[in-house]
Design a protein around this motif. Structure first.
Motif, mmCIF file in Angstrom:
data_model
loop_
_atom_site.group_PDB
_atom_site.id
_atom_site.type_symbol
_atom_site.label_atom_id
_atom_site.label_comp_id
_atom_site.label_asym_id
_atom_site.label_seq_id
_atom_site.Cartn_x
_atom_site.Cartn_y
_atom_site.Cartn_z
ATOM 1 N N LYS A 162 6.381 5.651 7.393
ATOM 2 C CA LYS A 162 5.393 6.434 6.660
ATOM 3 C C LYS A 162 4.255 5.512 6.264
ATOM 4 O O LYS A 162 4.480 4.443 5.690
ATOM 5 C CB LYS A 162 6.004 7.062 5.401
ATOM 6 N N CYS A 163 3.043 5.938 6.573
ATOM 7 C CA CYS A 163 1.863 5.163 6.205
ATOM 8 C C CYS A 163 1.510 5.461 4.751
ATOM 9 O O CYS A 163 1.515 6.622 4.329
ATOM 10 C CB CYS A 163 0.706 5.508 7.135
ATOM 11 N N GLY A 164 1.162 4.430 3.994
ATOM 12 C CA GLY A 164 0.872 4.614 2.585
ATOM 13 C C GLY A 164 -0.559 5.017 2.291
ATOM 14 O O GLY A 164 -0.856 5.515 1.199
ATOM 15 N N THR A 165 -1.472 4.789 3.226
ATOM 16 C CA THR A 165 -2.885 5.076 2.969
ATOM 17 C C THR A 165 -3.387 6.322 3.685
ATOM 18 O O THR A 165 -4.437 6.852 3.328
ATOM 19 C CB THR A 165 -3.747 3.883 3.392
ATOM 20 N N TYR A 166 -2.681 6.773 4.716
ATOM 21 C CA TYR A 166 -3.025 8.004 5.419
ATOM 22 C C TYR A 166 -1.774 8.875 5.509
ATOM 23 O O TYR A 166 -0.657 8.350 5.546
ATOM 24 C CB TYR A 166 -3.537 7.710 6.837
ATOM 25 N N PRO A 167 -1.922 10.188 5.557
ATOM 26 C CA PRO A 167 -0.747 11.068 5.629
ATOM 27 C C PRO A 167 -0.160 11.104 7.038
ATOM 28 O O PRO A 167 -0.085 12.154 7.682
ATOM 29 C CB PRO A 167 -1.316 12.434 5.216
ATOM 30 N N ASP A 171 0.820 -1.217 0.000
ATOM 31 C CA ASP A 171 0.000 0.000 0.000
ATOM 32 C C ASP A 171 0.850 1.262 0.000
ATOM 33 O O ASP A 171 0.328 2.374 0.059
ATOM 34 C CB ASP A 171 -0.922 0.014 1.221
ATOM 35 N N GLY A 172 2.185 1.111 -0.051
ATOM 36 C CA GLY A 172 3.076 2.268 -0.080
ATOM 37 C C GLY A 172 3.690 2.611 1.261
ATOM 38 O O GLY A 172 4.525 3.519 1.341
#
Length: 607
Positions: free
Chosen positions: A167-172, A147-148
């Motif tokens: 770093k979360c890929g779905t939320y900033p 998911d990044g």
């Protein structure tokens, strides 16, 4: 190394490619209302705005992230094929291993083990790139999820351990800081949006905000203080910059609970002598003013008494801005004796005197203006009845003669030690008042600061007589000057009448006008230095109280002599080759000329 799995799983199922939920990343901010002001239209509105802003500060729960891993070793994996170098039948050097299940490793080998720099890719696409030590992810590496989401930083035994950034890929949402065994632990910073305007910086314990930290919300509001279980808990300060409010004190489970101070900053009115702020100092229960507390109104009025759910309720004293006093019972913001009367502090002059119990009839008339009344009742009790009226009138004229200069002096000293003020006004504290007294050489008149505190004492608690936190309105500042002028110079005018105004005039001519606003000493000589030094005032007051002894003079309150001060420095191991006792005495003598006279030291002065 191996596919990410939740440790508590007993079936060996593969984890999803998206990060697992970590709900501790951020809990919603408490929806408790900021304590509203009773019976103040615009002030109550400000409270409502603050409450809404507080709710706006709540961040949506971010997507969870993986926090724990299983680390299968190579001997537990079945290699289907290998491409690369071998030495004596063992994988050695650079190569690629394909495992059963679809996992792939490409990188360095040593003696048949993954060792050195390499990339391990699980069948579902999750990837680790970094250092390996004997089949285990170690030192430094990067995890990447489908998911990044990414983690880059220190790794120990396949687990995030040390310093790293997620770093979360779905939320900033991102975190940079210390990790221990896969959890945020130690010092770190969480950012909750792409712009970086919403963040928390401080202590973590096992993924939970716990300890000391600063939280800035996207609205600009800031909390700085202690945390526990992701909630504001302990001592801290919250500043609602969007509604010009501030609370400093104790918190429990995210809301104000215990002793604290809540300040409402209002718009400044041109020509107003009062700092335009409302301030409550006292007890809070679950976010409400509840228990004993004082409320200082911007108009100059003050309530000191009991509170129940933000309402004045129980025994209390209400001092109106014209100086008159009602003392008695209150019933949910109503004076018990006048139940139909709602206490509106913005319109006190409209109240009839018959609605109040006046406890002091010896007041100066209104020549000095409707907002200033000086209570000299205790002092006037020393004069014959026939002389009181003339004493009052002449003293009033003397004060009016110097009122502009005294206002300027009050404003100057009340700003010492402060970097800025939201409403550009300040209340003079006792600490600033002491600096004023020393600058104007009051202590040259056979009086110490401690003895002057006793002269002006109206405290029921002995421990508060020398408190640096007491605040003085302009009218109290003027009252104190008149009282001190009489105690210092009354013998010079024993045979004259009226004499009170002569004492005050001599104080102005000899002490105040020539010396006021010329800062001496080192505490307030530099503004930034003073701001920094005053950040330690709470701890200094705590130390002072711990080493105080009962005074030998009534009312026998706790105090400290210079001799005891030096002993305290010795006990605290501050006396050294660099800071000798002789140097300390020299410092004390600079601020008090009577410490060293004719080669004789007198350390019996109180500090």
């Amino acid at each position: 190394m191996g596919k990410d799995k939740k440790k508590e799983s007993k079936k060996g199922d593969k984890s999803a490619t998206t990060p697992a939920h970590d709900t501790s990343m951020e809990l919603a901010v408490s929806n408790q209302n900021v304590p509203p002001l009773a019976d103040q239209g615009d002030e109550h509105l400000a409270s409502q705005v603050a409450s809404k802003e507080e709710n706006k500060d709540a961040e949506p729960p971010p997507v969870p992230e993986p926090i724990e891993y299983e680390e299968p070793i190579l001997t537990q994996l079945i290699v289907e094929s290998y491409e690369g170098e071998k030495v004596r039948g063992l994988y050695e050097g650079e190569g690629t291993a394909y495992f059963q299940g679809g996992n792939v490793y490409k990188g360095m080998f040593s003696e048949g083990l993954m060792h050195g720099r390499g990339t391990y890719t699980w069948a579902d696409g999750v990837q680790y790139e970094g250092n390996f030590v004997k089949n285990v992810q170690m030192d430094h590496g990067t995890y990447k999820w489908l998911d990044g989401s990414t983690y880059e930083g220190e790794v120990k035994n396949g687990i995030r351990n040390g310093f790293g950034m997620y770093k979360c890929g779905t939320y900033p949402v991102s975190y940079i800081g210390q990790w221990v065994e896969g959890k945020r632990h130690g010092k770190g910073t969480i950012y909750y949006n792409e712009s970086g305007s919403s963040w928390y910086e401080g202590d973590f314990v096992n993924n939970i905000k716990s300890g000391w930290g600063v939280r800035r919300y996207k609205s600009g509001n800031i909390y700085e203080g202690q945390w526990e279980r992701d909630l504001r808990h302990g001592e801290g300060r919250m500043r609602w910059l969007t509604s010009n409010q501030e609370y400093t004190g104790m918190w429990v489970n995210g809301v104000q609970h215990g002793q604290g101070t809540h300040t409402w900053y209002l718009k400044r009115i041109a020509g107003s002598q009062y700092p335009l702020r409302n301030e409550y100092v006292g007890e809070f229960v679950n976010g409400d003013r509840h228990g004993h507390g004082k409320f200082f109104f911007a108009s100059g009025a003050m309530y000191d008494g009991e509170w129940v759910l933000n309402k004045k309720h129980g025994a209390g004293k209400l001092v109106f801005k014209n100086g008159r006093v009602y003392e008695g019972e209150f019933n949910y913001d109503h004076i018990t004796e006048c139940p139909s009367l709602q206490i509106d502090m913005t319109n006190m002059e409209a109240l009839s005197n018959r609605s109040l119990k006046v406890v002091d009839h010896s007041r100066i008339s209104s020549l000095s203006g409707p907002n200033i009344e000086i209570d000299l009742s205790t002092l006037l009790a020393l004069f014959p009845e026939k002389d009181k009226e003339d004493e009052m009138k002449q003293t009033e004229y003397a004060v009016l003669r110097y009122i502009s200069e005294l206002r300027r002096i009050y404003t100057f000293y009340s700003s010492l030690g402060y970097d800025h003020s939201l409403d550009n006004t300040f209340l003079m504290t006792k600490l600033q008042f002491w600096r004023f007294l020393k600058d104007c050489r009051f202590h040259y008149c056979n009086q110490t600061l401690a003895s002057m505190d006793r002269i002006l004492n109206d405290k029921t608690l002995l421990e508060e007589i020398h408190s640096p936190y007491e605040t003085l309105l302009l009218r109290m500042f003027l009252t104190y000057l008149i009282y001190l002028s009489f105690h210092i110079y009354h013998k010079d005018f024993d045979d004259t009448s009226p004499r009170l105004f002569k004492c005050f005039s001599k104080l102005m001519v000899k002490n105040i006008c020539p010396h006021a606003c010329r800062i001496k000493g080192i505490l307030f000589s530099d503004r930034q230095q003073a701001v920094y030094a005053l950040s330690y005032i709470d701890k200094c007051w705590e130390v002072f109280q711990a080493f105080c002894r009962p005074s030998t003079l009534p009312p026998y309150e706790p105090t400290m002599k210079m001799r005891h001060f030096i002993w305290m420095l010795e006990d605290l191991r501050l006396i050294s080759k660099q800071l000798t006792a002789t140097k300390v005495v020299g410092i004390l003598a600079k601020d008090n000329p009577f410490v060293s006279e004719a080669e004789i030291l007198n350390l019996e002065h109180e500090v």
